[in-house]
Design a protein around this motif. Sequence first.
Motif, mmCIF file in Angstrom:
data_model
loop_
_atom_site.group_PDB
_atom_site.id
_atom_site.type_symbol
_atom_site.label_atom_id
_atom_site.label_comp_id
_atom_site.label_asym_id
_atom_site.label_seq_id
_atom_site.Cartn_x
_atom_site.Cartn_y
_atom_site.Cartn_z
ATOM 1 N N ILE A 1 0.848 -1.178 0.000
ATOM 2 C CA ILE A 1 0.000 0.000 0.000
ATOM 3 C C ILE A 1 0.888 1.234 0.000
ATOM 4 C CG2 ILE A 1 -1.809 1.207 1.191
ATOM 5 C CD1 ILE A 1 -2.565 -1.491 2.410
ATOM 6 N N PRO A 2 1.090 1.782 -1.115
ATOM 7 C CA PRO A 2 1.973 2.929 -1.197
ATOM 8 C C PRO A 2 1.354 4.132 -0.500
ATOM 9 C CG PRO A 2 1.043 2.410 -3.339
ATOM 10 C CD PRO A 2 0.437 1.489 -2.367
ATOM 11 N N GLY A 3 2.124 5.116 -0.425
ATOM 12 C CA GLY A 3 1.633 6.299 0.289
ATOM 13 C C GLY A 3 2.279 6.323 1.636
ATOM 14 N N ASP A 4 2.392 7.481 2.165
ATOM 15 C CA ASP A 4 3.127 7.633 3.403
ATOM 16 C C ASP A 4 2.194 7.521 4.586
ATOM 17 O OD1 ASP A 4 5.565 10.032 4.525
ATOM 18 O OD2 ASP A 4 5.335 7.885 4.774
ATOM 19 N N SER A 5 1.356 6.615 4.493
ATOM 20 C CA SER A 5 0.326 6.540 5.520
ATOM 21 C C SER A 5 0.825 5.795 6.752
ATOM 22 C CB SER A 5 -0.875 5.807 4.928
ATOM 23 O OG SER A 5 -0.406 4.639 4.301
ATOM 24 N N ARG A 6 1.155 6.497 7.760
ATOM 25 C CA ARG A 6 1.601 5.855 8.996
ATOM 26 C C ARG A 6 0.429 5.721 9.933
ATOM 27 N NH1 ARG A 6 7.535 7.481 9.507
ATOM 28 N NH2 ARG A 6 7.758 8.214 7.390
ATOM 29 N N VAL A 7 0.078 4.569 10.144
ATOM 30 C CA VAL A 7 -1.055 4.357 11.016
ATOM 31 C C VAL A 7 -0.646 3.380 12.087
ATOM 32 C CG1 VAL A 7 -3.474 3.726 11.074
ATOM 33 C CG2 VAL A 7 -2.506 4.710 9.029
ATOM 34 N N SER A 8 -1.363 3.397 13.126
ATOM 35 C CA SER A 8 -1.012 2.577 14.274
ATOM 36 C C SER A 8 -0.714 1.158 13.841
ATOM 37 C CB SER A 8 -2.164 2.581 15.263
ATOM 38 O OG SER A 8 -3.235 1.885 14.688
ATOM 39 N N VAL B 1 -7.321 -3.815 7.012
ATOM 40 C CA VAL B 1 -5.947 -3.787 6.512
ATOM 41 C C VAL B 1 -5.019 -3.828 7.708
ATOM 42 C CG1 VAL B 1 -4.250 -2.468 5.249
ATOM 43 C CG2 VAL B 1 -6.627 -2.487 4.508
ATOM 44 N N VAL B 2 -4.160 -4.789 7.743
ATOM 45 C CA VAL B 2 -3.288 -4.944 8.892
ATOM 46 C C VAL B 2 -1.865 -4.652 8.485
ATOM 47 C CG1 VAL B 2 -2.459 -6.527 10.617
ATOM 48 C CG2 VAL B 2 -4.789 -6.720 9.766
ATOM 49 N N SER B 3 -1.229 -3.808 9.224
ATOM 50 C CA SER B 3 0.162 -3.566 8.914
ATOM 51 C C SER B 3 0.989 -3.887 10.126
ATOM 52 C CB SER B 3 0.348 -2.112 8.500
ATOM 53 O OG SER B 3 1.165 -1.452 9.422
ATOM 54 N N ARG B 4 2.162 -4.373 9.942
ATOM 55 C CA ARG B 4 2.960 -4.816 11.066
ATOM 56 C C ARG B 4 4.369 -4.262 10.944
ATOM 57 N NH1 ARG B 4 2.427 -11.074 12.273
ATOM 58 N NH2 ARG B 4 0.230 -10.698 12.648
ATOM 59 N N GLY B 5 5.019 -4.130 12.055
ATOM 60 C CA GLY B 5 6.430 -3.750 12.041
ATOM 61 C C GLY B 5 6.637 -2.371 11.459
ATOM 62 N N GLY B 6 5.930 -1.454 11.963
ATOM 63 C CA GLY B 6 6.141 -0.080 11.516
ATOM 64 C C GLY B 6 5.770 0.101 10.066
ATOM 65 N N GLY B 7 4.931 -0.732 9.674
ATOM 66 C CA GLY B 7 4.552 -0.682 8.267
ATOM 67 C C GLY B 7 4.000 0.677 7.917
ATOM 68 N N ARG C 1 -2.322 11.304 6.460
ATOM 69 C CA ARG C 1 -1.201 11.892 7.187
ATOM 70 C C ARG C 1 -1.674 12.589 8.449
ATOM 71 N NH1 ARG C 1 0.550 13.610 1.988
ATOM 72 N NH2 ARG C 1 1.873 11.983 1.155
ATOM 73 N N ARG C 2 -2.769 13.228 8.323
ATOM 74 C CA ARG C 2 -3.298 13.934 9.483
ATOM 75 C C ARG C 2 -3.526 12.962 10.636
ATOM 76 N NH1 ARG C 2 -8.245 15.849 7.401
ATOM 77 N NH2 ARG C 2 -7.411 16.209 5.321
ATOM 78 N N ILE C 3 -4.177 11.914 10.316
ATOM 79 C CA ILE C 3 -4.491 10.922 11.329
ATOM 80 C C ILE C 3 -3.208 10.297 11.875
ATOM 81 C CG2 ILE C 3 -5.543 8.696 11.729
ATOM 82 C CD1 ILE C 3 -7.647 10.649 11.323
ATOM 83 N N ALA C 4 -2.291 9.989 10.990
ATOM 84 C CA ALA C 4 -1.109 9.224 11.353
ATOM 85 C C ALA C 4 -0.244 9.963 12.362
ATOM 86 C CB ALA C 4 -0.302 8.911 10.109
ATOM 87 N N ALA C 5 -0.113 11.245 12.234
ATOM 88 C CA ALA C 5 0.760 11.991 13.128
ATOM 89 C C ALA C 5 0.320 11.823 14.574
ATOM 90 C CB ALA C 5 0.758 13.454 12.733
ATOM 91 N N GLY C 6 -0.955 11.925 14.790
ATOM 92 C CA GLY C 6 -1.463 11.776 16.144
ATOM 93 C C GLY C 6 -1.325 10.361 16.651
ATOM 94 N N GLY C 7 -1.217 9.408 15.767
ATOM 95 C CA GLY C 7 -1.225 8.005 16.163
ATOM 96 C C GLY C 7 0.117 7.472 16.611
ATOM 97 N N ALA D 1 2.335 8.196 19.121
ATOM 98 C CA ALA D 1 2.504 7.880 20.534
ATOM 99 C C ALA D 1 1.676 6.640 20.887
ATOM 100 C CB ALA D 1 2.071 9.053 21.393
ATOM 101 N N TYR D 2 0.513 6.650 20.367
ATOM 102 C CA TYR D 2 -0.381 5.519 20.581
ATOM 103 C C TYR D 2 0.252 4.253 20.035
ATOM 104 C CZ TYR D 2 -4.393 2.526 19.743
ATOM 105 O OH TYR D 2 -5.245 1.473 19.696
ATOM 106 N N ASN D 3 0.897 4.412 18.912
ATOM 107 C CA ASN D 3 1.571 3.310 18.249
ATOM 108 C C ASN D 3 2.580 2.634 19.169
ATOM 109 O OD1 ASN D 3 2.746 1.656 16.448
ATOM 110 N ND2 ASN D 3 3.320 3.233 14.969
ATOM 111 N N ILE D 4 3.454 3.443 19.788
ATOM 112 C CA ILE D 4 4.496 2.892 20.654
ATOM 113 C C ILE D 4 3.875 2.237 21.886
ATOM 114 C CG2 ILE D 4 6.435 3.502 22.152
ATOM 115 C CD1 ILE D 4 7.032 5.725 20.058
#
Lengths: 474, 404
Positions: B62-69, B88-94, B124-130, B132-135
């Motif tokens: 899934i291209p795009g710089d979408s960083r999600v939890s 959609v499941v992403s793993r390992g800092g995907g 991107r908007r969503i991802a930035a906030g996510g 801390a939650y991610n860690i």
Amino acid sequence: MFKKTLKKILSKKAMSAVVSALLTAGSFVGCAGNSASAGDASGAGGGNSAPTQAVAQTAGTTQQNIVFWHSMGGSGGEAIDKMVADFNASQDYITVTAQFQGEYDDAITKLQSLAGTGAAPDIMQLYDIGTRWMIDSGNAVPMQTLIDRDGWDVSVVEPNIAGYYTVDGMLYSMPFNSSTPIMYYNKDWFREAGLDPQAPPTNWDELEAAASALTHGEGGETLFGFTMQIYGWFFEQYISKQSLDYANNGNGRESTATAVEFDSNGGGRALLDRWLNLYNQGILGNLGRDGNACIAAFATGKTGIIFGSTASMATILAGVDGAFEVGTGFLPDLTPGVNGGVSIGGGSLWMMDKGSDESKNAAWEFIKYMVLPEQQFYWHTQTGYFPINIKAYDIPAMNGHLEKNPQFRTAIDQLHASPVSARGALIGVFTEARQTVERNIEMMLDGSQTPEQAIAEMAKSINAAIETYNIANS
Amino acid sequence: MTNVVSQTNVVSRGGGRASVPGDMGVSGGTRVPTAIGVPASARASVGLSIPAGSHIPGNANIPGDSRVSDDSNVPMDSRAPAGSHIPVVSRGGGRASVPASARVSAVAHVPIAARVSAAGAGVRRIAAGGRAYNIAARVLKATVSAAIGLLVAAPILYGLSMSLMRDADIMAFPPKIFPIHATLENYFNVVRTVPIFRFIGNSIVVSVSVCLLQLLTCSMAAYAFVFLKFRGRRTLFVAALATILIPGDATIISNFLTVTRLGMADTFTALIVPFATSATGIFLIRQFYMSVPKELKEAALIDGCGDFHFFVKILLPISAPVLGALAVFAIISTWNQYMWPLLITNTPENRTVQIGISMLQFSDGIVYGLVNAGCMLVLIPSITFFVICRKKMVDSLITGSVKG
């Protein structure tokens, strides 16, 4: 697609390479491990050349291979292997192969399917309560016939032990691993409670007083003065202690038992009433049927008195590890002044009937060797079972051994104080009977039946089993 | 163009850019029944041709710089037709996967599969906030996993601990979790008391042989039941299946007599041959074969494959997961056998590990240390086997669970 298949095959090859590497490693290690028993194996190989149709009359002239089944794991198994190896080395015409066959019940299953075939053993170790079953099965040769033929002096066998295995005046099997129940107590607890550590309770009145004095709380937990394992063997012992019979027809020794007698003669009730009374007073602990749990509780100072087999002594002493002083005493009399004695438990060696006189003679030679004073002394020191040969006590080392383990003296004294008549019942369904007894005692302790109901239930259920057995074996 | 409840799991791992295999129609075991088109009103266009309940193993790119939890399971409610549901499941800092509210920005580049495209900005908007939650989520996940793992392994770890203790320490109260006077004495005693390495070697030989034989016989029998047409096929299959209903304990004595009369008592043959096939195995593989489209065989036949070629070259490779499941089952159940090896063998040269363990017990004493040391030695091959085959085992378990 093809690439993928290729990859899969490759990875499979890698897998199989790993597996075969493992296999090879396993068989190499196997070889190394095997070298220990190489001596036995080559001995057995040598014996294979024995002609089967030998006409010789005595075992002295032809090679004989004897198969010996036993149910001794751990230190018992090790001791047997050593004794067998020594026997094989002591002469060169009989080769004995000792084979571990699991617990007694497993071994019985296996024997039942093999009986009468060449694959059956020549000698088999069997537990005490299998005696009636083995006689009825017709697979065994009474030991007495060989004793008589050989003129062997049977008086060297401990009379109380021989008594158990004597049926219709014949010693059916050779006693081998014998034990009795004794009382173990914590001498330190006795001192703290103001009791005399040298004077353990000798009857249940004293036991009740001691248990009451010893019971105390510790950190919100009650430490019971006395803990009694729910064990059919103890139930049987207390029938015997009251000089009563467990089953009719003289405990099944005059003629085949057809019913139990512990219900009608009051022996069972007397024990259960007392048991429940102490339990309800909160001075008798109940850890269920697991003997090891009781031993562990005693060894860790969670209870002051337990009953246990003499053969458990090594385990108990190792578990206590000097944390307190362990005392041993006779099993206390239920009724003061009435001591019918204890009967032995454990196992004996049976000679299987495989037809050939040569192999019987050879097996007899081996059995005689196993009960020699020196062998019995070794067996005793390795396992804690009684030496069944009274001459073993004449061995100088035996005195030293008893001085070092004074607790064992009690067991021997108790055995010698028991009349030969205290020899337990013979019924063919003992394994089942014990389970019935234990189940009903459990139900009594958890309050779902009274002692009276428990005894009635036991009798009903065991009598039905005896009846079925007798019909099948008549 | 219908309202099909379609659920697609797109799993991306380690930010990997991979694609769902093109032949998923085969490996997934189902033909694609429906193609779901998404109305234009959705800002995601989903060119979805995935059947209900099918799995897309591996990796959506899934291209795009979408960083999600991490590991977030994001339903992409891309206004797809009723109930179409694509977590959609992403793993390992995907760097992937997309929240629904973001109106789906990622383009899931899944060849035959989902193709999701939407505006990328929202992500991107969503991802930035996510972040801390991610860690936090990752730490929590690791902690929980470790706790569960420890719980599951606790009996084995305590066994290991006991195997290093003296008997007095094992019985001590309060119980000791760790050996204070650690000693290898128990291990030396095990090796001295029984030929444990020989037993382990024997068990490996027997288990692997049983496993290979079962793979061979079960896969071939299942082939006949599924792909070959002959009279009495069903009856024969039901007869084979019916044997599952007979408990092993009921036949052990008659098997014992048979094997003894065949003169095979006390041999490896007697340990292996009675278990050379298994009705459960035939059933398991048959069920898998049933899901293989008949067209595959027809195509192979047209291309000149015979039954044997089709079986070896095409069917077996795609059956790897189910064969793996059977292999694991066969090896473990053979390794754990007690009664049969005890009955049929007499000499230590032919005996297996479970008997070895029972030989360590002494009926009138407690030998927990010794027995545990024996168990630890016996566990070594099982654990090695698991470590080597872990991935395959897990995969095959998943396969088994889906195929039923």
